[in-house]
Scaffold this motif. Sequence first.
Motif, PDB file in Angstrom:
ATOM      1  N   LEU A  45       3.295  -2.311  -2.824  1.00 42.54           N
ATOM      2  CA  LEU A  45       3.162  -1.495  -1.614  1.00 42.54           C
ATOM      3  C   LEU A  45       4.521  -1.118  -1.046  1.00 42.54           C
ATOM      4  O   LEU A  45       4.799   0.040  -0.734  1.00 42.54           O
ATOM      5  N   ALA A  49       6.183   2.590  -0.322  1.00 43.41           N
ATOM      6  CA  ALA A  49       6.399   2.980   1.077  1.00 43.41           C
ATOM      7  C   ALA A  49       7.883   3.177   1.361  1.00 43.41           C
ATOM      8  O   ALA A  49       8.286   4.167   1.997  1.00 43.41           O
ATOM      9  N   CYS A 131       3.492  -5.109   4.056  1.00 42.92           N
ATOM     10  CA  CYS A 131       3.240  -4.854   2.638  1.00 42.92           C
ATOM     11  C   CYS A 131       3.101  -6.169   1.882  1.00 42.92           C
ATOM     12  O   CYS A 131       3.406  -6.253   0.688  1.00 42.92           O
ATOM     13  N   GLY A 205       0.751   2.436  -0.622  1.00 46.92           N
ATOM     14  CA  GLY A 205       2.089   2.445  -0.040  1.00 46.92           C
ATOM     15  C   GLY A 205       2.472   3.821   0.476  1.00 46.92           C
ATOM     16  O   GLY A 205       3.106   3.955   1.527  1.00 46.92           O
TER      17      GLY A 205
END
Length: 253
Positions: A45, A49, A131, A205
């Motif tokens: 994730l 991101a 995350c 993400g």
Amino acid sequence: MSLNLSLNNKEQVRYSRHLLLSKIGESGQLAFKNARILIVGVGGLGCSAAQYLAASGVGHITLIDHDHIELSNLQRQVLYKTNHLKASKVQTARNQLLAANPEIQVEAIEKSILDVDLAAQLQATDIVLDCTDNAQTRSVINQACFTAGVKLVSASGINGQGQLVSFDFAKENSPCYACLFPEAMDTGLNCSNAGVISPLLGIMGSLQATECLRLILGMTENLARLTLVDVWQMDFKQFKLVKNKNCPCCQAT
């Protein structure tokens, strides 16, 4: 903390596709430049991101993770390469993000979130991206963000199913992550033992990064909505969350 009031020439070119958008423009790009984001966990994730937030020009990104890169990570943690094996995730992620965009600042904290003074970190944070992949850390992050009144964007993904939810704890009536999951019970299931299709972490993400950018721009209509993603069926569902009157976190006196 002083605010950046203009974009330099390189930034004007780098972010030109954002500047063309009426919903972003120069004022929105400056908001990105002045934002301070904390990402907890740079696994599947966090890798996705962080890349999109860095590419989008978020001015200050702090990464927290204590782990090191293993061969089995490379299937989904797309910041890392084979020559990075055994290296620190946060230090490698920092180097990769700065190589992609030297116009931003990236801070790496190589610690478990449980060993970080999170309250101090949140004093200089606008939005937190959770995350992580276990119930204990999610509970700790949720409680800290609620106490500090800081926005939280949380996501998860396992097998072929993902979840996304965001909260603004500056709003008095906001529910929290513990309203959705009142007990921080760890099922023991994670990517290591249950498996995950690699693009799912990229999708979730990317959605976290998108929601983060939307919140920076003041787009709040998706707050406290649980988004469920099933990539096997290519199905997306949303549910509005309400405050749990018995919540051990946000209803505690």
